[in-house]
Design a protein around this motif. Sequence first.
Motif, mmCIF file in Angstrom:
data_model
loop_
_atom_site.group_PDB
_atom_site.id
_atom_site.type_symbol
_atom_site.label_atom_id
_atom_site.label_comp_id
_atom_site.label_asym_id
_atom_site.label_seq_id
_atom_site.Cartn_x
_atom_site.Cartn_y
_atom_site.Cartn_z
ATOM 1 N N PRO A 113 -55.887 14.946 31.849
ATOM 2 C CA PRO A 113 -56.656 16.183 32.022
ATOM 3 C C PRO A 113 -57.392 16.601 30.766
ATOM 4 O O PRO A 113 -58.332 17.381 30.817
ATOM 5 N N ASP A 114 -56.971 16.128 29.579
ATOM 6 C CA ASP A 114 -57.659 16.463 28.350
ATOM 7 C C ASP A 114 -57.367 15.372 27.326
ATOM 8 O O ASP A 114 -56.554 14.482 27.546
ATOM 9 N N GLY A 115 -58.044 15.463 26.213
ATOM 10 C CA GLY A 115 -57.809 14.496 25.141
ATOM 11 C C GLY A 115 -58.664 14.828 23.943
ATOM 12 O O GLY A 115 -59.892 14.905 24.031
ATOM 13 N N LEU A 116 -58.019 15.080 22.786
ATOM 14 C CA LEU A 116 -58.754 15.461 21.589
ATOM 15 C C LEU A 116 -59.275 14.216 20.882
ATOM 16 O O LEU A 116 -58.546 13.228 20.671
ATOM 17 N N VAL A 117 -60.557 14.267 20.490
ATOM 18 C CA VAL A 117 -61.223 13.154 19.819
ATOM 19 C C VAL A 117 -62.093 13.739 18.715
ATOM 20 O O VAL A 117 -62.660 14.828 18.873
ATOM 21 N N ILE A 171 -78.216 8.029 11.007
ATOM 22 C CA ILE A 171 -77.556 9.145 11.691
ATOM 23 C C ILE A 171 -76.359 9.583 10.862
ATOM 24 O O ILE A 171 -75.418 8.802 10.657
ATOM 25 N N ALA A 172 -76.428 10.798 10.361
ATOM 26 C CA ALA A 172 -75.296 11.366 9.616
ATOM 27 C C ALA A 172 -74.528 12.277 10.564
ATOM 28 O O ALA A 172 -75.013 13.341 10.935
ATOM 29 N N ILE A 173 -73.343 11.841 10.998
ATOM 30 C CA ILE A 173 -72.588 12.629 11.978
ATOM 31 C C ILE A 173 -71.711 13.649 11.274
ATOM 32 O O ILE A 173 -71.322 13.465 10.110
ATOM 33 N N ARG A 174 -71.440 14.745 12.008
ATOM 34 C CA ARG A 174 -70.514 15.774 11.541
ATOM 35 C C ARG A 174 -69.386 15.871 12.554
ATOM 36 O O ARG A 174 -69.437 16.672 13.479
ATOM 37 N N PRO A 175 -68.373 15.019 12.405
ATOM 38 C CA PRO A 175 -67.316 14.987 13.435
ATOM 39 C C PRO A 175 -66.475 16.250 13.435
ATOM 40 O O PRO A 175 -66.237 16.865 12.393
ATOM 41 N N ALA A 176 -66.041 16.603 14.604
ATOM 42 C CA ALA A 176 -65.122 17.733 14.796
ATOM 43 C C ALA A 176 -64.215 17.382 15.976
ATOM 44 O O ALA A 176 -64.557 16.564 16.825
ATOM 45 N N ARG A 177 -63.049 18.039 16.014
ATOM 46 C CA ARG A 177 -62.089 17.757 17.090
ATOM 47 C C ARG A 177 -62.555 18.456 18.365
ATOM 48 O O ARG A 177 -62.707 19.683 18.389
ATOM 49 N N VAL A 178 -62.786 17.671 19.406
ATOM 50 C CA VAL A 178 -63.240 18.222 20.688
ATOM 51 C C VAL A 178 -62.426 17.596 21.808
ATOM 52 O O VAL A 178 -61.849 16.512 21.657
ATOM 53 N N ASP A 179 -62.381 18.297 22.949
ATOM 54 C CA ASP A 179 -61.738 17.781 24.161
ATOM 55 C C ASP A 179 -62.765 16.897 24.871
ATOM 56 O O ASP A 179 -63.731 17.385 25.468
ATOM 57 N N ILE A 180 -62.574 15.558 24.783
ATOM 58 C CA ILE A 180 -63.560 14.629 25.321
ATOM 59 C C ILE A 180 -63.721 14.768 26.833
ATOM 60 O O ILE A 180 -64.813 14.616 27.384
ATOM 61 N N VAL A 181 -62.594 15.118 27.552
ATOM 62 C CA VAL A 181 -62.679 15.267 29.016
ATOM 63 C C VAL A 181 -63.537 16.463 29.374
ATOM 64 O O VAL A 181 -64.417 16.402 30.230
ATOM 65 N N LYS A 182 -63.310 17.585 28.675
ATOM 66 C CA LYS A 182 -64.121 18.785 28.942
ATOM 67 C C LYS A 182 -65.571 18.543 28.565
ATOM 68 O O LYS A 182 -66.490 18.949 29.284
ATOM 69 N N LEU A 183 -65.812 17.855 27.416
ATOM 70 C CA LEU A 183 -67.183 17.585 27.004
ATOM 71 C C LEU A 183 -67.918 16.761 28.072
ATOM 72 O O LEU A 183 -69.061 17.045 28.425
ATOM 73 N N ASP A 204 -54.183 5.562 23.094
ATOM 74 C CA ASP A 204 -53.478 6.051 21.897
ATOM 75 C C ASP A 204 -54.425 6.215 20.719
ATOM 76 O O ASP A 204 -54.417 7.248 20.029
ATOM 77 N N ASN A 205 -55.242 5.201 20.424
ATOM 78 C CA ASN A 205 -56.079 5.232 19.238
ATOM 79 C C ASN A 205 -57.580 5.244 19.558
ATOM 80 O O ASN A 205 -58.391 5.431 18.661
ATOM 81 N N THR A 206 -57.911 4.993 20.809
ATOM 82 C CA THR A 206 -59.329 4.946 21.183
ATOM 83 C C THR A 206 -59.560 5.719 22.466
ATOM 84 O O THR A 206 -58.621 6.063 23.178
ATOM 85 N N VAL A 207 -60.834 5.971 22.725
ATOM 86 C CA VAL A 207 -61.252 6.540 24.002
ATOM 87 C C VAL A 207 -62.349 5.631 24.559
ATOM 88 O O VAL A 207 -63.262 5.225 23.836
ATOM 89 N N VAL A 208 -62.195 5.261 25.838
ATOM 90 C CA VAL A 208 -63.137 4.344 26.484
ATOM 91 C C VAL A 208 -63.904 5.121 27.552
ATOM 92 O O VAL A 208 -63.299 5.748 28.430
#
Length: 951
Positions: free
Chosen positions: A834-838, A797-809, A874-878
């Motif tokens: 309410p939001d969080g960029l990942v 799996i070759a991922i193409r990461p981009a900054r997204v709002d994980i809560v909205k996603l 701070d550094n991760t999203v669970v």
Amino acid sequence: MAVPPIPAFSQPDLDEVLNAIQQAVVTTDLTGRVTYWNRAAEALYGWSAAEAVGRQLIDVTMPDLSREQAKMLYDRLTWGETSAGEWLVRHKDGRLFTATIRNAPLVDAAGQLYGIVGVSVVFDARRQIEQTVATLAAVSRSTKDAIVGYGLDGAILSLNAGAEHMFGVKAQDVIGQPATALAPAEQSDALQRLLAVIYSGQPIENYEARYRNRAGETFDTRLSLSPIEDQAGRLIGIVSIARDITEQKRAERQLRASEALHQLILGNISDAVFITDEAGGFTYVCSNVDVIWGYSQAEVAGFGNISRLLGSTLCDSAALDAAGELRNIEIEIDTANGETRTLLVNIKRVDIADGTRLYTCRDTSERKEIFATLAEQTRRLESELSERRQVEAALRHNEALLRNVLETLPVGVWVTDKDGAVVLSNPAAEAIWGHNDSGGSIIPDQYDTYQAWWSDTGERIISSRWGLMRALQNGERVLNEVIDIQVGDGERRAIINSAVPIRDAGGDIIGAIAVNQDVTEQRRAQQAEREERLFATAISNIITKLSNSLDLQSVLETILENIGQVVPHDAANITIIDGDVARPVCWTGYGEDCQDYFTNLRYPLTTPWIERMLATGAPDLVPDTTGKPNWPTIDGLRWIGSILSTPIRTHDTIIGFLNLDSAAKGFYNVTHWQRLRVFADQAAIAIENARLYTQARNHAAELEQRVRARTLELEQALAKEKELGELKSRFVSMVSHEFRTPLASIQTSSDLLQHYYDRMTAERRREALQKIEVEIKRLTTILENVLAFGRAEAVGIAIRPARVDIVKLCNDIASEVRQSTRDDHTLVVRSNRPDGLVELDTKVMRHALINLLENAIKYSPADSTVTLQIAVLDNTVVIDVADQGIGIPPADLPQLFEAFHRGRNVGNAYGTGLGLVIVKQAVDAHHGSITIDSQVECGTTFTLTLPRTQG
């Protein structure tokens, strides 16, 4: 022809009733001048009736600060509106006080507005119920109307002498009895419904019903019911007023009979007959006026005055004798076509209204010998008119009613004379045949000026075969012929046409009546239904082919063979993206000279029509190829006039295009787009199936090659061979089970549609199509999981990461899952922020989370809750996905992320055993981790821990 307002008739008991009530009742004309002023108005405003009548209402009731608002309100009232509210008003002595005023329009029998009525009461001195009862008691002693009071429980509390006489009862016998004691059994339910309406606070006016009294006599009544309220506005009772209208009804029936006789007389005399007011204005114009003057009845009515027909000298009052009449005067008149004719004119006063005159005009140019007949008919008409003073006004009312009925008929009606010229039509006829640019009717002056075709054969109808012309020329009765016509704007419509001749007393044809019913929409609906059946058959054929073969070329040829049944075209091709070009892989309908051209054709992905579809994902339409740059110049393609193309998409990726060519310019529309996209989806499934089959076959071959290459490493080779055997067995078992079941369901539904479509209800057809759609989606999901696993196994799996709002996603994914799964579960999304960029690959992670959520719902009981919990640190999203389902047996946990492995407690639930593998691959690709907490029959929680940045 304009209908004059019905004059107001005085009623002896009206003044007594209005003067007995405590509210001020005032009426005005449309200019605001007072025309009626009762005693309560005298007491409230201080002006006597003699002082107030004839003056402007605003001058005697409104202070300066209320005058402008009152003028604006009066303007609205003259347009027929009603109003109610509190006003600051003025007494004659200058005192100001607040009054509640209700206003309503006054209309005559013809519906013409002729005045305003207002009812006023002092705002801070509302009458008590005792005053209302006392007033009604006073009125009840002086009227023949039946007045009855009811309590809230429907019991009769009081009734006047009029009620005793009308219903044939004694007050002491019915007081305290239910309201139905005064109504016959057949009226009991209706009376209860009326009382229920009053209990809701709504009055009922002029309700007509037939009653039977104790003596068994039936009579007609007009009933009004009103609520009685106490000082606090609470409902405490109901009062009803019933008037015996039996004689009125009998008079109306006699009047209708007289009207019919009147119309029969006027419709069968050859003389022109007019009735005018004192100034010469028309109040009646005969229907045969066009015979003498050449103008239609409507045109003559539009002249307004009879002097336009007979000349001002003859119509001048000075020319009449002392009795206001004129007998047997010959005059010459000019007709509409310039002819000069001699008329014998009689003018007679008739006893309808002051100044009313009856004009009879006989054409003596060729028929002077019928003078005696005309005189006799005039005397008979004069006698009829003088005996029935209100017949003429009632006739006008009925004529207006008949015109309204004709105008509201949904079918087109038009009448011609014996030469086929249209003399009358209704709005529905004009709507069918269209309007010209000036807005007038374009219904033809001659019926044969329009084009028509027989609907069943398409053969052109010559003018002599038109239904109306056959009725005129041959006396045929033409009923329910279905034909196609071309109307004024060029549109073709389907109509059901009927026509019958009109004959005079001698049996000669003098005209014809045609009735047209527009069935264009019905025809279109039938055509749409036929197209839907063809569409279902085509889909069935494609699905059958898909289930019987994995050969790509064979399936694509089947798609092109069937698409013509629902999307017309002259040629078609399927183009597949191969690297940075697109190449045709299947085509039909082109000449032999185009075969080499398509075989060697390669479109760069920068070609405009390809570039547009890659950018928008939407179909592309070239309505006219004329003058298009880079258009192929070979002779075999110059015939193409328009092109419709749609993308072939799988997993949100465009892999090719389905293209249709037509020789006609501007041929394709939105419906063609939609149906072509369905076929494109089938092409995508076929391509993916073939690729999956090839990939699996190649993968097996590769594994076998590896086994042969490692024969020296016996133990490892045997283990690998066993592993490959299990993998193949699982794959074959999965494909056999998970593909066979939905394909069998699709086959069954398509067979039902194909063989029993006409006998299925619309609901059953819709259920069958919906079942096909659900099973196709299920196949698509299985294919997506298998392909995702295959790609990951083959190249990772070759991922193409981009900054997204994980809560909205996560919220978007939850909404998508809610819409695509059954609605008997509750899916809850929670987040600590309410939001969080990942940084992550949205497509890969969406696929993983959808698998987890759909598994949680699939293996959970109905009415349970599935929770999607997001914790942005701070550094991760669970991310936790928790359900209350069947849980995972401990023995299955070690193999949970192995391909094609499924828990031993899943039962018959569908699945491929690839979902959690795909989830694990997605988490690993994002450098994250996944843990499981599960208890059998209690539920499972999957916890995904991902870094917030990738790098």
